[in-house]
Design a protein around this motif. Structure first.
Motif, PDB file in Angstrom:
ATOM      1  N   LEU A 136       0.824  -1.206   0.000  1.00 14.09           N
ATOM      2  CA  LEU A 136       0.000   0.000   0.000  1.00 14.09           C
ATOM      3  C   LEU A 136       0.859   1.258   0.000  1.00 14.09           C
ATOM      4  O   LEU A 136       0.540   2.247  -0.680  1.00 14.09           O
ATOM      5  CB  LEU A 136      -0.922  -0.014   1.224  1.00 14.09           C
ATOM      6  N   GLU A 137       1.966   1.226   0.742  1.00 10.72           N
ATOM      7  CA  GLU A 137       2.864   2.380   0.776  1.00 10.72           C
ATOM      8  C   GLU A 137       3.425   2.679  -0.610  1.00 10.72           C
ATOM      9  O   GLU A 137       3.585   3.833  -1.001  1.00 10.72           O
ATOM     10  CB  GLU A 137       4.020   2.127   1.755  1.00 10.72           C
ATOM     11  N   LEU A 138       3.729   1.622  -1.379  1.00 14.06           N
ATOM     12  CA  LEU A 138       4.218   1.812  -2.744  1.00 14.06           C
ATOM     13  C   LEU A 138       3.200   2.561  -3.598  1.00 14.06           C
ATOM     14  O   LEU A 138       3.532   3.532  -4.292  1.00 14.06           O
ATOM     15  CB  LEU A 138       4.523   0.455  -3.377  1.00 14.06           C
ATOM     16  N   VAL A 139       1.944   2.111  -3.541  1.00 11.89           N
ATOM     17  CA  VAL A 139       0.891   2.742  -4.350  1.00 11.89           C
ATOM     18  C   VAL A 139       0.714   4.199  -3.960  1.00 11.89           C
ATOM     19  O   VAL A 139       0.673   5.097  -4.811  1.00 11.89           O
ATOM     20  CB  VAL A 139      -0.434   1.970  -4.186  1.00 11.89           C
ATOM     21  N   VAL A 140       0.653   4.454  -2.671  1.00 11.46           N
ATOM     22  CA  VAL A 140       0.385   5.813  -2.198  1.00 11.46           C
ATOM     23  C   VAL A 140       1.556   6.737  -2.512  1.00 11.46           C
ATOM     24  O   VAL A 140       1.358   7.916  -2.840  1.00 11.46           O
ATOM     25  CB  VAL A 140       0.079   5.792  -0.686  1.00 11.46           C
ATOM     26  N   THR A 141       2.768   6.241  -2.423  1.00 14.38           N
ATOM     27  CA  THR A 141       3.927   7.079  -2.738  1.00 14.38           C
ATOM     28  C   THR A 141       3.885   7.549  -4.181  1.00 14.38           C
ATOM     29  O   THR A 141       4.163   8.722  -4.480  1.00 14.38           O
ATOM     30  CB  THR A 141       5.230   6.320  -2.466  1.00 14.38           C
ATOM     31  N   PHE A 142       3.541   6.657  -5.095  1.00 11.41           N
ATOM     32  CA  PHE A 142       3.466   7.054  -6.496  1.00 11.41           C
ATOM     33  C   PHE A 142       2.298   8.004  -6.752  1.00 11.41           C
ATOM     34  O   PHE A 142       2.376   8.862  -7.640  1.00 11.41           O
ATOM     35  CB  PHE A 142       3.387   5.820  -7.387  1.00 11.41           C
ATOM     36  N   ILE A 143       1.234   7.904  -5.962  1.00  8.94           N
ATOM     37  CA  ILE A 143       0.159   8.903  -6.036  1.00  8.94           C
ATOM     38  C   ILE A 143       0.696  10.260  -5.600  1.00  8.94           C
ATOM     39  O   ILE A 143       0.407  11.292  -6.221  1.00  8.94           O
ATOM     40  CB  ILE A 143      -1.028   8.479  -5.165  1.00  8.94           C
ATOM     41  N   GLY A 144       1.500  10.282  -4.530  1.00 10.14           N
ATOM     42  CA  GLY A 144       2.086  11.536  -4.083  1.00 10.14           C
ATOM     43  C   GLY A 144       3.027  12.135  -5.104  1.00 10.14           C
ATOM     44  O   GLY A 144       3.037  13.360  -5.315  1.00 10.14           O
ATOM     45  N   ILE A 145       3.834  11.304  -5.752  1.00 16.25           N
ATOM     46  CA  ILE A 145       4.733  11.805  -6.795  1.00 16.25           C
ATOM     47  C   ILE A 145       3.933  12.378  -7.957  1.00 16.25           C
ATOM     48  O   ILE A 145       4.262  13.451  -8.485  1.00 16.25           O
ATOM     49  CB  ILE A 145       5.663  10.674  -7.268  1.00 16.25           C
ATOM     50  N   ALA A 146       2.866  11.676  -8.344  1.00 11.61           N
ATOM     51  CA  ALA A 146       2.011  12.172  -9.430  1.00 11.61           C
ATOM     52  C   ALA A 146       1.365  13.499  -9.043  1.00 11.61           C
ATOM     53  O   ALA A 146       1.244  14.419  -9.868  1.00 11.61           O
ATOM     54  CB  ALA A 146       0.945  11.131  -9.764  1.00 11.61           C
ATOM     55  N   LEU A 147       0.952  13.630  -7.779  1.00  9.74           N
ATOM     56  CA  LEU A 147       0.354  14.881  -7.309  1.00  9.74           C
ATOM     57  C   LEU A 147       1.356  16.027  -7.402  1.00  9.74           C
ATOM     58  O   LEU A 147       1.019  17.128  -7.865  1.00  9.74           O
ATOM     59  CB  LEU A 147      -0.127  14.712  -5.869  1.00  9.74           C
TER      60      LEU A 147
END
Length: 425
Positions: free
Chosen positions: A332-343
């Motif tokens: 889950l941390e992997l998915v959320v981190t890439f969401i943060g990078i995209a943001l």
């Protein structure tokens, strides 16, 4: 089916229906009671500024506490030994992980001795608030829960205003602005890490300070900004990240002359509690980097190259050496981190430099640590994300259903894990 229902209703005996006069009398009486309640409540709503979107915010926040109560009930009865004849204590299930550190600091002060990292890794702002509230309530756990309930409501009031401002800038109608604010907040309270807005953690009071500071910065009220961020920085190091974003807002206000620049003097205030804490730790330990050392010792937080961080997290998420439930958290941390990078990339593309600086610092520090850790919790403080999603819910009505379909089950699992004593990020 509808026609059958109408047909059945039309075939009912006449005496089953209320006489028209009696129905009108009840309607009139109900309208009178409603009018009297509104006449009492409206002045208070106006005085507290909770009409319109703010009223929606309080309703959404309070209603979202019901799922937390239901999860607490479920965990108390099912989260522990299946041979138990009685449920686990409802209050005790909230005494988990970092909460125990904050309670220990509030009750006994800082200590250098701990099995898993020293308490000096935690800033003193929240333990001070907890100590004050406990002085009145005389219960540590309920003091923490009340702090989160009240400050969470204050944070939600600020968040709907921020989302409303973003929706207005996006050109939505008045109805669309209110819908965006309500839906963006709804997605926030159903975020995967929503349990940390209910537990005795720093997220609610920190957001209450940071979000209102951001609003006042947009209005150029720098003294209020400085005071609020000083409190926020005493609670969490991310207060300095917010300060960096606010600094961009100050520069974008184009201060002219000495007097214009001096208006920003309150922005020095948030640095003071951080500096004071570092001086205190130096006197306690003899080291100026005692806080960083405590973070590294207790949670292996130290700077690494981003590709090494990604590789380490991938190994924890999909390698064979990690317990399955912990590996799921790292996935889950992997998915959320890439969401943060995209943001962050999206904010840079839109030239939203103030938000970009804040989110970039938040994501960047976590993406260059030893491993992605607590990024899921960090999403709660990414208010540009909730503003974007709120606008999306108006322009793409299907998005809210899709989001809740994915987020709600994950939120339940994380809350269940946290309350039953398992590591939950």
């Amino acid at each position: 089916m509808d026609s059958d229902v109408r047909l059945l209703e039309s075939d009912r005996p006449a005496h089953d229906a209320a006489p028209p006069a009696a129905a009108d009398e009840r309607s009139t009486r109900f309208a009178g009671v409603t009018a009297r309640l509104n006449s009492f409540a409206d002045p208070w709503r106006a005085r507290l500024g909770i009409g319109g979107p703010e009223g929606d915010a309080l309703a959404v926040w309070l209603l979202s506490r019901v799922p937390m109560l239901l999860i607490t009930w479920a965990v108390a009865w099912t989260g522990f030994s299946y041979t138990a004849k009685e449920p686990h204590g409802y209050a005790s299930v909230w005494q988990r992980w970092d909460w125990l550190r904050y309670q220990g600091i509030a009750a006994n002060g800082y200590t250098l001795h701990a099995r898993h990292g020293a308490s000096i890794a935690f800033f003193p702002g929240y333990p001070i608030i907890l100590y004050v509230v406990h002085f009145v309530l005389r219960s540590w756990v309920f003091s923490g829960l009340i702090i989160s309930l009240v400050t969470g409501a204050i944070a939600c009031l600020a968040l709907v205003r921020i989302i409303a401002m973003e929706a207005e800038a996006a050109g939505l109608s008045a109805t669309g602005v209110r819908t965006a604010a309500r839906d963006g907040l709804l997605l926030f309270v159903w975020a995967p890490a929503a349990v940390f807005m209910a537990a005795g953690y720093t997220e609610p009071p920190f957001l209450a300070c940071a979000l209102w500071a951001w609003i006042y910065a947009r209005q150029g009220k720098w003294l209020r900004v400085g005071i609020l961020l000083a409190v926020g920085s005493a609670i969490h190091i991310n207060g300095l990240f917010v300060l960096a974003g606010v600094g961009v807002l100050f520069l974008q206000s184009r201060p002219g002359g000495l007097r214009g620049w001096l208006k920003g003097w309150p922005l020095v205030l948030p640095v003071l509690p951080v500096a004071a804490f570092m001086v205190y730790l130096h006197k306690l330990t003899g080291s100026w980097n005692a806080w960083e050392h405590a973070e590294a010792t207790g949670w292996n937080r130290h700077e690494t190259y981003p590709w090494r961080t990604l590789a380490n997290t991938w190994h924890y998420a999909f390698g064979r050496g990690m317990v399955a439930e912990n590996a799921w958290e790292y996935q889950l941390e992997l998915v959320v981190t890439f969401i943060g990078i995209a943001l962050a990339i999206w904010l840079a593309y839109k030239r939203r430099w103030a938000e970009f600086v804040y989110v970039g610092l938040s994501v960047g520090t976590l993406a260059t640590s030893h491993v992605y850790l607590s990024v899921n919790r960090e999403t709660l403080s990414w208010w540009p994300l909730w503003a974007i999603l709120g606008v999306w819910c108006v322009r793409r009505p299907w998005f809210k259903s899709v989001y809740l379909t994915f987020s709600a089950p994950i939120m339940f699992v994380i809350a269940y894990m946290f309350l039953s004593g398992k590591w939950a990020g």
